[in-house]
Design an enzyme around this catalytic site. Structure first.
Site, PDB file in Angstrom:
ATOM      1  N   PRO A 166       0.807  -1.221   0.000  1.00 53.79           N
ATOM      2  CA  PRO A 166       0.000   0.000   0.000  1.00 53.79           C
ATOM      3  C   PRO A 166       0.839   1.268   0.000  1.00 53.79           C
ATOM      4  O   PRO A 166       1.611   1.512   0.918  1.00 53.79           O
ATOM      5  CB  PRO A 166      -0.807  -0.107   1.299  1.00 53.79           C
ATOM      6  CG  PRO A 166      -0.438  -1.395   1.930  1.00 53.79           C
ATOM      7  CD  PRO A 166       0.795  -1.886   1.280  1.00 53.79           C
ATOM      8  N   GLU A 167       0.697   2.051  -1.052  1.00 51.90           N
ATOM      9  CA  GLU A 167       1.250   3.402  -1.081  1.00 51.90           C
ATOM     10  C   GLU A 167       0.060   4.358  -0.970  1.00 51.90           C
ATOM     11  O   GLU A 167      -1.058   3.923  -0.691  1.00 51.90           O
ATOM     12  CB  GLU A 167       2.053   3.633  -2.367  1.00 51.90           C
ATOM     13  CG  GLU A 167       3.272   2.698  -2.452  1.00 51.90           C
ATOM     14  CD  GLU A 167       4.122   2.931  -3.683  1.00 51.90           C
ATOM     15  OE1 GLU A 167       4.172   4.059  -4.174  1.00 51.90           O
ATOM     16  OE2 GLU A 167       4.745   1.965  -4.147  1.00 51.90           O
ATOM     17  N   LYS A 201       1.294   7.669   3.804  1.00 54.84           N
ATOM     18  CA  LYS A 201       0.820   6.281   3.772  1.00 54.84           C
ATOM     19  C   LYS A 201       0.162   5.864   5.073  1.00 54.84           C
ATOM     20  O   LYS A 201      -0.143   4.687   5.249  1.00 54.84           O
ATOM     21  CB  LYS A 201       2.008   5.341   3.513  1.00 54.84           C
ATOM     22  CG  LYS A 201       2.759   5.605   2.231  1.00 54.84           C
ATOM     23  CD  LYS A 201       4.004   4.735   2.181  1.00 54.84           C
ATOM     24  CE  LYS A 201       4.910   5.140   1.043  1.00 54.84           C
ATOM     25  NZ  LYS A 201       6.201   4.449   1.083  1.00 54.84           N
ATOM     26  N   HIS A 246      -3.310 -14.345  10.729  1.00 58.04           N
ATOM     27  CA  HIS A 246      -2.578 -13.072  10.769  1.00 58.04           C
ATOM     28  C   HIS A 246      -3.451 -11.865  11.114  1.00 58.04           C
ATOM     29  O   HIS A 246      -3.090 -10.736  10.806  1.00 58.04           O
ATOM     30  CB  HIS A 246      -1.832 -12.801   9.455  1.00 58.04           C
ATOM     31  CG  HIS A 246      -0.962 -13.934   9.021  1.00 58.04           C
ATOM     32  ND1 HIS A 246       0.130 -14.350   9.757  1.00 58.04           N
ATOM     33  CD2 HIS A 246      -1.035 -14.759   7.949  1.00 58.04           C
ATOM     34  CE1 HIS A 246       0.698 -15.379   9.122  1.00 58.04           C
ATOM     35  NE2 HIS A 246       0.004 -15.650   8.034  1.00 58.04           N
ATOM     36  N   ARG A 273       3.112 -10.083   7.201  1.00 57.47           N
ATOM     37  CA  ARG A 273       4.562  -9.864   7.391  1.00 57.47           C
ATOM     38  C   ARG A 273       4.884  -8.966   8.569  1.00 57.47           C
ATOM     39  O   ARG A 273       6.044  -8.767   8.900  1.00 57.47           O
ATOM     40  CB  ARG A 273       5.181  -9.292   6.115  1.00 57.47           C
ATOM     41  CG  ARG A 273       5.148 -10.303   5.003  1.00 57.47           C
ATOM     42  CD  ARG A 273       5.922  -9.844   3.785  1.00 57.47           C
ATOM     43  NE  ARG A 273       5.426 -10.553   2.619  1.00 57.47           N
ATOM     44  CZ  ARG A 273       5.830 -10.322   1.389  1.00 57.47           C
ATOM     45  NH1 ARG A 273       6.722  -9.395   1.166  1.00 57.47           N
ATOM     46  NH2 ARG A 273       5.339 -11.004   0.394  1.00 57.47           N
ATOM     47  N   ARG A 328      21.182  19.163  -1.858  1.00 59.15           N
ATOM     48  CA  ARG A 328      21.312  17.751  -1.511  1.00 59.15           C
ATOM     49  C   ARG A 328      22.187  17.068  -2.550  1.00 59.15           C
ATOM     50  O   ARG A 328      22.194  17.450  -3.712  1.00 59.15           O
ATOM     51  CB  ARG A 328      19.937  17.063  -1.471  1.00 59.15           C
ATOM     52  CG  ARG A 328      18.986  17.633  -0.443  1.00 59.15           C
ATOM     53  CD  ARG A 328      19.522  17.417   0.955  1.00 59.15           C
ATOM     54  NE  ARG A 328      18.504  17.650   1.962  1.00 59.15           N
ATOM     55  CZ  ARG A 328      17.779  16.691   2.530  1.00 59.15           C
ATOM     56  NH1 ARG A 328      17.959  15.442   2.203  1.00 59.15           N
ATOM     57  NH2 ARG A 328      16.882  17.002   3.438  1.00 59.15           N
ATOM     58  N   ARG A 368      16.380  -0.672  -3.057  1.00 58.05           N
ATOM     59  CA  ARG A 368      15.153  -1.074  -3.733  1.00 58.05           C
ATOM     60  C   ARG A 368      15.426  -1.317  -5.204  1.00 58.05           C
ATOM     61  O   ARG A 368      16.209  -0.601  -5.828  1.00 58.05           O
ATOM     62  CB  ARG A 368      14.083   0.025  -3.611  1.00 58.05           C
ATOM     63  CG  ARG A 368      13.691   0.348  -2.202  1.00 58.05           C
ATOM     64  CD  ARG A 368      12.857  -0.765  -1.601  1.00 58.05           C
ATOM     65  NE  ARG A 368      12.784  -0.686  -0.158  1.00 58.05           N
ATOM     66  CZ  ARG A 368      13.525  -1.423   0.683  1.00 58.05           C
ATOM     67  NH1 ARG A 368      14.406  -2.280   0.230  1.00 58.05           N
ATOM     68  NH2 ARG A 368      13.376  -1.295   1.983  1.00 58.05           N
TER      69      ARG A 368
END
Length: 280
Positions: free
Chosen positions: A2-3, A57, A98, A117, A158, A267
DNA sequence: AATGTGACCTGGCTGC
DNA sequence: TGCAGCCAGGTCACAT
């Protein structure tokens, strides 16, 4: 996974079901899913739901007492977390394993937090202000409303690359690996491009694309790869519009070049080396 | 101070 | 068929 679009769909589907309802009973089956320093005040047991909110989120469930705000909880779904509402106390459409927390409502309905998880979690706060001033304080502007000026300011001076910057919730809240890959493809920017190489025009374009992509993804009910469902158990449809995510070694839909992967910020990033320019 | 890296966790997939 | 090993990724603690 989920984003922001998925969390927003959970929020809207959930708020229709639970706002105004009173929580009659709460069962915590797995106490270590309750995070943070303050131990729960009965996990909202006995409280009436005032509103379901979202920042990036993260979800927030606010309660009220005679019109004023009372304790609230913040829920992060992590990677595999889901919230599910069942109109009766049975768990007809919900997988039983779960499930870590169960809330029961005055109308007989039940609301579950399930997270195989356990990357997700629940934080409790005495007031919404405490939530804003502690847990949400370090988050950047929400990705739906961030302005080009805000992003430009955050990226100024940055040295990091654009992919890791957009994944950083302190810079912009709500984006994850899937949507960042899609946004960078749309903007034709290589994920390893240092942010200092991007001009104001490119950052403005980036913000416009972020807004448009998120708007379309929310409208499509979010994206479902494996786990995601909204509070009604419905899947998202936006994954069919992905240009790069999950398409490693397949042909680019724009130029037919084979899509490549590179690891950025730990990632996997999928990109087109022909369409996406690495500014140095 | 800013940035990078690895651990956490478990279901699903692949290869033997 | 069954097993081992790897991969997925959001966040946080720790290292650089």
């Amino acid at each position: 996974m989920p984003e922001l679009p998925e969390v927003e769909n959970v929020r809207t589907s959930l708020r229709r079901k639970i706002v105004g309802q009173k929580i009659t009973h709460v069962s915590v089956h797995r106490p270590d899913i309750i995070r943070g320093p303050s131990k729960p005040r009965n996990m909202l047991s006995g409280c009436q739901i005032k509103e379901v909110g979202r920042y990036g989120k993260q979800l927030a469930i606010y309660t009220e007492n005679n019109g004023s705000y009372e304790p609230c909880i913040c829920i992060h779904l992590g990677m595999t977390g889901s919230l599910r509402y069942e109109p009766t106390s049975g768990q007809s459409g919900t997988q039983l394993n779960h499930i870590h927390v169960t809330w029961r409502f005055s109308d007989g309905g039940t609301f579950f937090f399930r997270d195989p998880r356990r990357f997700g979690g629940i934080w409790t706060f005495p007031t919404p202000r405490q939530l804003r001033d502690t847990r949400w304080q370090h988050l950047g502007p929400d990705a739906v409303t961030i302005t080009a000026m805000q992003l430009t300011k955050s990226l100024r001076n940055r040295s990091r690359n654009i992919k890791s910057a957009l994944l950083d919730q302190g810079i912009v809240a709500g984006l994850g690996n899937i949507y960042v890959d899609e946004i960078l493809f749309q903007c034709k920017i290589h994920p390893l491009t240092p942010v200092k190489m991007l001009c104001c025009k490119q950052i403005s374009s980036l913000v416009r694309r972020i807004h448009r992509l998120l708007h379309n993804a929310i409208k499509a009910g979010g994206s479902t790869f494996k786990d995601y469902q909204n509070a009604n158990g419905n899947h998202g449809r936006f994954q069919s519009q992905f240009q790069v995510y999950g398409r490693s070694n397949q042909r680019c839909k724009q130029c037919e070049t084979t899509l490549q992967t590179v690891t950025v910020a730990g990632r996997t990033s999928v990109f087109c080396q022909c369409c996406q320019v690495l500014y140095k």
